[in-house]
Scaffold this active site. Sequence first.
Site, PDB file in Angstrom:
ATOM      1  N   LYS A 158       0.854  -1.189   0.000  1.00 45.35           N
ATOM      2  CA  LYS A 158       0.000   0.000   0.000  1.00 45.35           C
ATOM      3  C   LYS A 158       0.886   1.234   0.000  1.00 45.35           C
ATOM      4  CE  LYS A 158      -3.927   2.117   2.460  1.00 45.35           C
ATOM      5  NZ  LYS A 158      -4.933   1.951   3.514  1.00 45.35           N
ATOM      6  N   SER A 204      -9.897   2.121   2.533  1.00 42.93           N
ATOM      7  CA  SER A 204      -8.970   2.859   1.698  1.00 42.93           C
ATOM      8  C   SER A 204      -7.925   1.980   1.008  1.00 42.93           C
ATOM      9  CB  SER A 204      -8.243   3.901   2.549  1.00 42.93           C
ATOM     10  OG  SER A 204      -7.445   3.243   3.536  1.00 42.93           O
ATOM     11  N   SER A 226     -10.418  -0.234   6.725  1.00 43.23           N
ATOM     12  CA  SER A 226      -9.794  -0.160   5.397  1.00 43.23           C
ATOM     13  C   SER A 226      -9.047  -1.393   4.912  1.00 43.23           C
ATOM     14  CB  SER A 226      -8.853   1.033   5.332  1.00 43.23           C
ATOM     15  OG  SER A 226      -9.599   2.194   5.111  1.00 43.23           O
TER      16      SER A 226
END
Length: 484
Positions: free
Chosen positions: A76, A151, A175
Amino acid sequence: MHTKTIAQLAAGLRNGDFSSEELTRAYLDRIARYDDSLNSFITVSEEVALQQAHAADQRLKAGDSTALTGIPVAQKDIFCSDGVLTTCGSRMLENFVAPYSATVIEKFNAAGAVMLGKTNMDEFAMGSSNETSYYGPVRNPWNTDTVPGGSSGGSAAAVAARLAPAATGTDTGGSIRQPAGLCGITGLKPTYGRVSRYGMIAFASSLDQGGPLAQTAEDAAILLGTMAGFDTRDSTSIDEAVPDYTASLNADIKGLKIGLPQEYFNEGLDAGVGKAVEAAIEEYKKLGAKIVDISLPNSHLAVPAYYVVAPAECSSNLSRFDGARFGHRCETPRDLEDLYKRSRGEGFGPEVKRRIMIGTYALSAGYYDAYYLKAQKVRRLISDDFKQAFEKVDVIMGPTAPTVAFKLGEKKDDPITMYLSDIYTIAVNLAGLPGMSIPAGFVKQMPIGLQIIGNYFDEARLLNVAHRYQQVTDWHTHAPAGFE
Ligand code: GLN
């Protein structure tokens, strides 16, 4: 190769069926071929990946390998990666090449894993749909008109489309779990303090926690074993030994007490999703689990409390991005104030600005007691609900999200509705507990997630409970059409 799990790929590498370089190239090719339609990567770090693959092949030859040596992983874009662009989904960090690596990245490097690239995400991890990213929305591979969740949407979409065998995510209010649920993969948010936050760009420091996204619970166990551990560079990291999470995957779950909170099966839950979750619970009964009806009476306060605490912490964390010390700098500022205003005005997107304003307001003198302090008290009540529940049950189950993936644009201009996507996940962060999402069926051809919540540091049990389900079901093996 791309249909295989990490456990299978590691066996293939050790047997010499293929090299890490071949494996890495296969994934890089898939990213080049498919990611235009998904936008799941912000940066593909091909050069780094091939270097690491080469080094991994040497290690494999020398017999000095770990379970992740030579395995490609997507990171990420919230984790600082030495020498590689780290944007956090924001224009603010558009040109930020991190001068050091996050502890999580260092741990993957030490294990000999290969970094494929940095995945797209909501700006500063604020969002539930990946639409707040400065780099454009990510699309859900199960239906590219829908969102992947957020997210960590880029990570979830990449794993679901088999563009990476695994990825990392972070979970401040859902998330990891919500995008895992919406993309039909397995995601684990560990206990707060289990995985180091050093070098993980901060959103809300008392809630943020990194964790793995993968196809299976077995893979998540392998990944967590590498990610977890005490870190002196993170003051909230907890000094607790890391067990071998793979050792107990097959443990019998006969007699396991599963708590079903009545508040998680309320009118906000889509009927189809509710049915699929009930069917998953039936599977657990067949495996010998006992169902206990429980109540988490303060559940309805979780979203409101979170939207005071998280913005308050973000307003403080994001104050460092001032155009002088960190982040985007505007052209030709007239004076210092103009520099601050324009740099922040240009660098942050609308959702981040909304949160900073809410947080600054909630922390301001005169309002602090009414909002921030009150929210902290509610947070305690929510933790106490879980504490009482775990006196009666071993795990808690329910839906990960109230609906399947929604259409791109559908909730973008309606923040309150968007915030409700995390109604079943947020309380877990407020309490600091571990939680998982595993694929548990389809509603209108879209995947849904079963959420499993555990007591503090009970990740091994969560993984065991998830793994047993994945041995008697095949939801986690389905791949979206066009990406098989
Ligand atoms: N969707 C929630 C938010 O927007 C949670 C995000 C997260 O877990 N990073 O804050």
